[in-house]
Design a protein around this motif. Structure first.
Motif: not given
Length: 552
Positions: A384-386, A391-395, A402-407, A453-457
């Protein structure tokens, strides 16, 4: 399974364009035409230069002759010097013309052509929409050959007027694997539809994904592999793909995966029913391959009411078992339903709660207590992704771990998001200054399928700048909702790496979903759900708090 909705969008683009190809007009030349061709005879005939033609006539004739790609633009090459004709590569870049070009003679042997452009396509089919007012300048040089003017220098490009582009070009997907080698991940490319389309698709596939997508996918075909002969031949519905010796590095276990990639890519061509692979002309026996397409969306949307979840279908609203008690306990305003239909997420004033529907007497557990929660999203792996509207909120990804991912830093406030059907990308809509911008981020995963991780969009530039909602409609298409100047709302389908197709306006739209067959459903701010049926919207339910399709 083919991307049905994607095909519908391509058809819509064709229907909004011209049914025939314009034969005149400055800089109105484009490459190719419909899928399934076995020759180039459908193109109208072009004429070469006439005796003692001036530079203006040579330039106009050359530009118009670009509409005739027969025999590799043989007529267009008649306007060139022999040495330049041998070097000219018209498919290196395609510019989509906007407005009327301006021609300037800058010397006795040189012209400049300034043309407004709305978009461009590189040699590997990547489409880029350009900002309004963009222009390109082409320098054309002349030389005399046996007393006749000929073009001695011009850009390696073609320039297509917008109606021609809609007739001549089609969007296709290249297919790569996610790192767990479970699902195919599509990337859209644009090519003219003609005999050589299969070859261009294969060459692009062998080069690999675009840079922005690389963190999220695996190309099972070894780096350096090329077509042994630069041609994909199609006979009796079978595409013959002959690869160079670099393909010998493919392990026995990975050969079915390679065939899956190639088959999914080439079978988009109407004349291709199957694929046979050889290496240096030696046929390869590949016992089987698998579809590897992610779970498709359902046909009936799911809706949240004050008393539980319901499925909206032709029989009315059917209650989803096991959801009533949790909904009445938490009073949620949003939800997500897993593709396996075994998990339910509910968004309440306290945060996001998760519960299992395949376990008796399971109760919802708070897994993300942040405020301003957006509608959550399940990936096909069951996590589940939340994300919050801060502004600046991570996934926060809740699955096995439980993983925290910053875009990558986007200077904006998240408004809406959704994970793609195969879990390799996530689309996020941001409020940036006074406009709303849409980005698609690659999701890097481990070989076990866990997000790392989240890569560059990449920015989805055709997306409306006043959109309020984004969700995936299929593997390459976003469904979005945007306000009009009159206050109504319009649902849109936006191809990632492509163009935008609007639907009909509807009053007070709050959110939008699209089912497996391409049907729009819009939740209005008054709680009504309307469905697009022919030329009108029909109310199918009332008292709805949130709306999604299974798999979102």
């Amino acid at each position: 399974m083919k991307l049905r909705l994607f095909a519908l969008i391509t058809s819509a683009l064709l229907l909004t364009g011209c049914s025939s190809i314009p034969q005149s007009g400055a800089i109105g030349y484009g490459p190719d035409v419909t899928s399934g061709l076995n020759n180039d005879e459908v193109y109208y005939s072009q004429t070469g230069p006439y005796q003692d033609a001036g530079q203006d006539a040579i330039l106009s004739g050359f530009l118009n002759a670009g509409n005739g790609p027969q025999n590799d633009y043989a007529v267009a090459r008649e306007y060139l010097t022999k040495s330049f004709a041998a070097k000219w590569q018209p498919n290196k870049e395609v510019l989509i013309q906007q407005g009327i070009p301006r021609l300037f003679q800058v010397s006795e042997t040189q012209y400049q052509v300034v043309v407004g452009v709305s978009g461009e396509i590189d040699e590997d089919g990547r489409y880029t929409e350009l900002p309004a007012g963009s222009t390109k300048t082409a320098t054309i040089k002349f030389a005399k050959v046996s007393g006749q003017w000929r073009i001695s220098e011009a850009p390696d490009e073609t320039i297509v007027i917008q109606p021609n582009f809609k007739v001549l070009f089609r969007a296709y997907s290249l297919y790569f694997f996610d790192p767990s080698l479970t699902y195919l991940v599509p990337e859209v490319r644009w090519f003219p539809s003609r005999v050589s389309t299969g070859t261009r698709l294969m060459n692009a596939l062998l080069k690999g994904p675009s840079d922005w997508l690389k963190p999220a996918v695996v190309n099972v075909i070894p780096v350096g592999t090329k077509l042994n002969i630069n041609s994909v031949t199609i006979e009796g519905g079978v595409a013959q793909v002959d690869l160079t010796s670099a393909a010998l590095r493919i392990s026995a276990a990975n050969r079915p995966l390679v065939k899956s990639q190639i088959s999914a890519t080439l079978e988009q061509l109407s004349e291709v029913k199957s694929v046979e692979i050889s290496i240096q002309r030696t046929p390869q026996k590949i016992a089987g391959y698998f579809d590897a397409q992610p779970p498709s969306l359902g046909t009936s949307p799911l809706a949240l009411t004050a008393t539980g979840l319901v499925r909206l279908n032709t029989s009315g609203a059917q209650a989803v078992p096991g959801t009533s008690a949790a909904v009445q306990q938490l009073n949620p305003t949003e939800f997500a339903y897993s593709q396996s239909q075994s998990k339910l997420a509910l968004v309440s004033a306290a945060g996001v709660h998760l519960m299992r529907l395949d376990t008796l007497s399971d109760t919802p557990k708070l897994i993300d207590g942040r405020t301003k929660q957006l509608a959550p999203s399940f990936d096909p792996q069951g996590s589940l992704w939340t994300l919050t509207g801060v502004k600046g909120s991570p996934f926060v990804v809740t699955g096995i771990n439980r993983t925290v991912l910053r875009q990558s830093a986007i200077d904006g406030v998240p408004l809406s998001f959704d994970v793609s059907p195969e879990g390799a990308r996530v689309a996020v809509l941001y409020r940036v200054g006074k406009v709303n911008l849409t980005y698609v981020f690659p999701i890097e995963r481990s070989k076990q399928g866990l997000p790392v991780s989240i890569g560059a969009p990449t920015q989805v530039t055709p997306a409306p700048k006043n959109a309020s909602w984004v969700t995936w409609a299929d593997g390459v298409t976003l469904a979005m909702l945007a306000k009009t100047s009159t206050g109504s709302t319009i649902p849109f389908l936006v191809t990632v790496g492509g163009q935008l197709v609007p639907s009909r306006a509807i009053d007070a739209g709050y959110s939008v979903v699209v089912n497996r067959t391409g049907q729009f459903f819009v939740l209005q701010s008054n709680g009504n759900v309307v469905e697009s049926r022919g030329p009108s919207w029909v109310t199918i339910s009332q008292g709805i708090l949130a709306l999604h399709v299974s798999g979102e």
